[in-house]
Motif scaffolding. Structure first.
Motif, PDB file in Angstrom:
ATOM      1  N   ARG A 153       0.509  -1.537   0.019  1.00 56.90           N
ATOM      2  CA  ARG A 153      -0.545   0.294   0.399  1.00 56.90           C
ATOM      3  C   ARG A 153       1.197   0.991  -0.075  1.00 56.90           C
ATOM      4  NH1 ARG A 153      -5.099   0.453   3.896  1.00 56.90           N
ATOM      5  NH2 ARG A 153      -5.821  -0.855   2.735  1.00 56.90           N
ATOM      6  N   ALA A 154       1.888   1.386   0.912  1.00 56.07           N
ATOM      7  CA  ALA A 154       2.833   2.258   1.080  1.00 56.07           C
ATOM      8  C   ALA A 154       3.917   2.626  -0.599  1.00 56.07           C
ATOM      9  CB  ALA A 154       4.164   2.346   1.697  1.00 56.07           C
ATOM     10  N   GLU A 155       4.050   1.397  -1.433  1.00 56.85           N
ATOM     11  CA  GLU A 155       4.540   1.719  -2.446  1.00 56.85           C
ATOM     12  C   GLU A 155       3.938   1.882  -3.656  1.00 56.85           C
ATOM     13  OE1 GLU A 155       7.083  -2.237  -4.232  1.00 56.85           O
ATOM     14  OE2 GLU A 155       7.462  -1.994  -1.761  1.00 56.85           O
ATOM     15  N   TYR A 156       2.645   1.802  -3.456  1.00 57.18           N
ATOM     16  CA  TYR A 156       1.761   1.599  -4.657  1.00 57.18           C
ATOM     17  C   TYR A 156       1.178   3.875  -4.425  1.00 57.18           C
ATOM     18  CZ  TYR A 156      -3.385   2.426  -7.149  1.00 57.18           C
ATOM     19  OH  TYR A 156      -3.690   3.054  -7.617  1.00 57.18           O
ATOM     20  N   ARG A 157       1.654   3.960  -2.897  1.00 55.68           N
ATOM     21  CA  ARG A 157       0.734   5.732  -2.539  1.00 55.68           C
ATOM     22  C   ARG A 157       1.882   6.419  -3.283  1.00 55.68           C
ATOM     23  NH1 ARG A 157       0.411   5.667   3.266  1.00 55.68           N
ATOM     24  NH2 ARG A 157      -0.743   3.929   3.192  1.00 55.68           N
ATOM     25  N   ALA A 158       3.450   5.872  -2.987  1.00 54.99           N
ATOM     26  CA  ALA A 158       4.555   6.497  -3.080  1.00 54.99           C
ATOM     27  C   ALA A 158       4.776   6.410  -4.994  1.00 54.99           C
ATOM     28  CB  ALA A 158       6.063   5.876  -2.726  1.00 54.99           C
ATOM     29  N   LEU A 159       4.198   5.552  -5.354  1.00 53.83           N
ATOM     30  CA  LEU A 159       3.959   5.823  -7.594  1.00 53.83           C
ATOM     31  C   LEU A 159       2.931   6.222  -7.979  1.00 53.83           C
ATOM     32  CD1 LEU A 159       4.656   1.772  -7.972  1.00 53.83           C
ATOM     33  CD2 LEU A 159       5.883   4.011  -8.598  1.00 53.83           C
TER      34      LEU A 159
END
Length: 75
Positions: free
Chosen positions: A5-11
């Protein structure tokens, strides 16, 4: 464990910033062209357009610093 979820938000955030950068760049080019075209007819409007272009360029440079000068394009 990877936090997807954090990686998706960052992307997603990076894509939004890249789109904003593209939009600002187009606005900057338009303002510079307007300033150039107005130079012969209305000096005050030309100066104002140049001033606004400078402000947009400052925003562009801040975004460039935040996301890096990558050649990534938002899909």
């Amino acid at each position: 464990m990877i936090n997807y979820r954090a990686e998706y938000r960052a992307l997603t955030s990076k894509k939004v910033k890249i789109k904003k950068r593209l939009k600002l760049y187009k606005e900057y080019l338009r303002l510079i062209e307007d300033a150039y075209n107005l130079r012969q007819t209305d000096h005050a409007l030309s100066d104002f357009s140049e001033f606004r272009a400078t402000k947009v360029l400052h925003q562009l440079n801040k975004l460039k610093f935040i996301i890096g000068d990558s050649k990534l394009q938002a899909n």
